[in-house]
Design a protein around this motif. Structure first.
Motif, PDB file in Angstrom:
ATOM      1  N   ASP A  71      -7.496 -13.421   8.615  1.00 49.87           N
ATOM      2  CA  ASP A  71      -7.945 -12.041   8.758  1.00 49.87           C
ATOM      3  C   ASP A  71      -6.791 -11.043   8.771  1.00 49.87           C
ATOM      4  N   ILE A  72      -5.571 -11.498   9.035  1.00 49.25           N
ATOM      5  CA  ILE A  72      -4.428 -10.577   9.045  1.00 49.25           C
ATOM      6  C   ILE A  72      -3.521 -10.748   7.828  1.00 49.25           C
ATOM      7  N   SER A  73      -3.908 -11.589   6.876  1.00 52.13           N
ATOM      8  CA  SER A  73      -3.049 -11.871   5.717  1.00 52.13           C
ATOM      9  C   SER A  73      -2.675 -10.612   4.940  1.00 52.13           C
ATOM     10  N   TYR A  74      -3.660  -9.777   4.643  1.00 50.85           N
ATOM     11  CA  TYR A  74      -3.378  -8.565   3.864  1.00 50.85           C
ATOM     12  C   TYR A  74      -2.435  -7.636   4.633  1.00 50.85           C
ATOM     13  N   ALA A  75      -2.733  -7.399   5.900  1.00 48.58           N
ATOM     14  CA  ALA A  75      -1.921  -6.478   6.695  1.00 48.58           C
ATOM     15  C   ALA A  75      -0.480  -6.966   6.828  1.00 48.58           C
ATOM     16  N   VAL A  76      -0.304  -8.260   7.050  1.00 50.07           N
ATOM     17  CA  VAL A  76       1.041  -8.826   7.185  1.00 50.07           C
ATOM     18  C   VAL A  76       1.788  -8.751   5.855  1.00 50.07           C
ATOM     19  N   GLN A  77       1.086  -9.027   4.765  1.00 52.23           N
ATOM     20  CA  GLN A  77       1.716  -8.931   3.447  1.00 52.23           C
ATOM     21  C   GLN A  77       2.206  -7.502   3.189  1.00 52.23           C
ATOM     22  N   GLU A  78       1.427  -6.508   3.608  1.00 47.90           N
ATOM     23  CA  GLU A  78       1.818  -5.108   3.403  1.00 47.90           C
ATOM     24  C   GLU A  78       3.091  -4.762   4.175  1.00 47.90           C
ATOM     25  N   ILE A  79       3.194  -5.181   5.438  1.00 46.34           N
ATOM     26  CA  ILE A  79       4.404  -4.822   6.201  1.00 46.34           C
ATOM     27  C   ILE A  79       5.620  -5.617   5.738  1.00 46.34           C
ATOM     28  N   CYS A  80       5.395  -6.804   5.193  1.00 49.78           N
ATOM     29  CA  CYS A  80       6.521  -7.614   4.718  1.00 49.78           C
ATOM     30  C   CYS A  80       7.140  -7.053   3.438  1.00 49.78           C
ATOM     31  N   LEU A  81       6.416  -6.197   2.739  1.00 51.68           N
ATOM     32  CA  LEU A  81       6.974  -5.566   1.541  1.00 51.68           C
ATOM     33  C   LEU A  81       8.146  -4.649   1.872  1.00 51.68           C
ATOM     34  N   PHE A  82       8.243  -4.211   3.123  1.00 53.93           N
ATOM     35  CA  PHE A  82       9.258  -3.239   3.511  1.00 53.93           C
ATOM     36  C   PHE A  82      10.286  -3.817   4.488  1.00 53.93           C
ATOM     37  N   MET A  83      10.449  -5.135   4.493  1.00 53.25           N
ATOM     38  CA  MET A  83      11.402  -5.752   5.422  1.00 53.25           C
ATOM     39  C   MET A  83      12.845  -5.373   5.076  1.00 53.25           C
ATOM     40  N   HIS A  84      13.137  -5.076   3.823  1.00 55.46           N
ATOM     41  CA  HIS A  84      14.506  -4.718   3.439  1.00 55.46           C
ATOM     42  C   HIS A  84      14.909  -3.349   3.973  1.00 55.46           C
ATOM     43  N   ASP A  85      13.952  -2.413   4.120  1.00 55.60           N
ATOM     44  CA  ASP A  85      14.250  -1.063   4.596  1.00 55.60           C
ATOM     45  C   ASP A  85      13.026  -0.496   5.328  1.00 55.60           C
ATOM     46  N   PRO A  86      12.771  -0.950   6.553  1.00 54.48           N
ATOM     47  CA  PRO A  86      11.587  -0.458   7.268  1.00 54.48           C
ATOM     48  C   PRO A  86      11.749   0.990   7.731  1.00 54.48           C
ATOM     49  N   HIS A  87      10.645   1.708   7.707  1.00 63.09           N
ATOM     50  CA  HIS A  87      10.589   3.098   8.156  1.00 63.09           C
ATOM     51  C   HIS A  87       9.673   3.169   9.372  1.00 63.09           C
ATOM     52  N   GLU A  88       9.592   4.335   9.983  1.00 62.38           N
ATOM     53  CA  GLU A  88       8.778   4.510  11.188  1.00 62.38           C
ATOM     54  C   GLU A  88       7.307   4.161  10.932  1.00 62.38           C
ATOM     55  N   GLN A  89       6.772   4.559   9.779  1.00 63.30           N
ATOM     56  CA  GLN A  89       5.369   4.261   9.499  1.00 63.30           C
ATOM     57  C   GLN A  89       5.121   2.759   9.397  1.00 63.30           C
ATOM     58  N   HIS A  90       6.123   1.995   8.982  1.00 64.12           N
ATOM     59  CA  HIS A  90       5.980   0.550   8.885  1.00 64.12           C
ATOM     60  C   HIS A  90       5.945  -0.079  10.279  1.00 64.12           C
ATOM     61  N   ILE A  91       6.738   0.457  11.192  1.00 65.45           N
ATOM     62  CA  ILE A  91       6.709  -0.034  12.576  1.00 65.45           C
ATOM     63  C   ILE A  91       5.354   0.265  13.206  1.00 65.45           C
ATOM     64  N   HIS A  92       4.798   1.440  12.911  1.00 59.60           N
ATOM     65  CA  HIS A  92       3.472   1.771  13.438  1.00 59.60           C
ATOM     66  C   HIS A  92       2.420   0.816  12.888  1.00 59.60           C
ATOM     67  N   ALA A  93       2.529   0.456  11.609  1.00 59.90           N
ATOM     68  CA  ALA A  93       1.591  -0.496  11.007  1.00 59.90           C
ATOM     69  C   ALA A  93       1.740  -1.878  11.640  1.00 59.90           C
ATOM     70  N   LEU A  94       2.975  -2.299  11.894  1.00 58.50           N
ATOM     71  CA  LEU A  94       3.217  -3.590  12.533  1.00 58.50           C
ATOM     72  C   LEU A  94       2.641  -3.599  13.943  1.00 58.50           C
ATOM     73  N   LYS A  95       2.830  -2.513  14.676  1.00 56.13           N
ATOM     74  CA  LYS A  95       2.290  -2.434  16.037  1.00 56.13           C
ATOM     75  C   LYS A  95       0.766  -2.431  16.032  1.00 56.13           C
ATOM     76  N   ARG A  96       0.163  -1.862  15.003  1.00 61.73           N
ATOM     77  CA  ARG A  96      -1.302  -1.885  14.908  1.00 61.73           C
ATOM     78  C   ARG A  96      -1.796  -3.324  14.724  1.00 61.73           C
ATOM     79  N   ILE A  97      -1.094  -4.107  13.920  1.00 57.07           N
ATOM     80  CA  ILE A  97      -1.466  -5.513  13.742  1.00 57.07           C
ATOM     81  C   ILE A  97      -1.376  -6.243  15.085  1.00 57.07           C
ATOM     82  N   ILE A  98      -0.326  -5.983  15.832  1.00 60.25           N
ATOM     83  CA  ILE A  98      -0.155  -6.622  17.131  1.00 60.25           C
ATOM     84  C   ILE A  98      -1.263  -6.182  18.097  1.00 60.25           C
ATOM     85  N   ARG A  99      -1.649  -4.918  18.051  1.00 62.21           N
ATOM     86  CA  ARG A  99      -2.759  -4.453  18.890  1.00 62.21           C
ATOM     87  C   ARG A  99      -4.060  -5.134  18.489  1.00 62.21           C
TER      88      ARG A  99
END
Length: 168
Positions: free
Chosen positions: A84-112
């Motif tokens: 159920d989290i495959s799509y969301a995790v794949q999206e945040i992993c696209l930006f592992m080379h240069d994460p921005h604030e919006q990516h951290i917010h997306a990662l925190k939403r997955i954790i929530r």
């Protein structure tokens, strides 16, 4: 060779035998991810992704992306029992080379989301029909910056989920 008895825990995956088959869960691992993120008392959310949201490479960059990369990698391992989290995790992993604030917010939403659904896992049924069924979907040029498509699929053998993927 030594018989270690029935399987109950292997590589961080807890296996529970039920009358209908096996239930695979990574509840303990998910709790460790939540703790590592410093979010043990966070309020859960209902979905892992903000509806209609698209991540881009705009906005302020994160000064130290180490925690982001560590949590994103941990979430990738969690997808073994949480499709159920495959799509969301794949999206945040696209930006592992240069994460921005919006990516951290997306990662925190997955954790929530994981905080509210920590009991979920993967059910494998002991006996089910032997019909192979596959589903797929794509958003066709859905990325606002690169115009690349995101596609995903899942394959069932009877009632058992065998394989799934989501990628750009």
């Amino acid at each position: 060779m030594t018989d270690l008895g029935p399987l109950n825990y292997f590589l961080g995956i807890h296996v529970t035998r039920t009358a209908s088959g096996l239930f695979l869960s990574q509840k303990q691992y998910a709790a460790e991810i939540i703790e590592r993120a410093g979010m043990p008392t966070c309020h859960p959310c209902r979905t892992p992704v903000e509806p209609g949201a698209k991540l881009t490479s705009h906005g302020p960059s994160v000064k130290d992306p180490t925690l982001y990369r560590s949590l994103a990698g941990a979430l990738q391992y969690l997808t073994f029992t949480r499709p159920d989290i495959s799509y969301a995790v794949q999206e945040i992993c696209l930006f592992m080379h240069d994460p921005h604030e919006q990516h951290i917010h997306a990662l925190k939403r997955i954790i929530r989301y994981i905080q509210g659904t920590i009991e979920l896992g993967l059910q494998l049924y002991a006996s089910s029909p032997t019909i192979l069924v596959a589903y797929s979907d794509a958003d066709w040029a859905g990325c606002p910056t690169t115009r690349r498509s995101t596609s995903g699929y899942c394959v069932f053998l009877g009632n058992n989920l065998l394989s799934w993927s989501s990628k750009r």
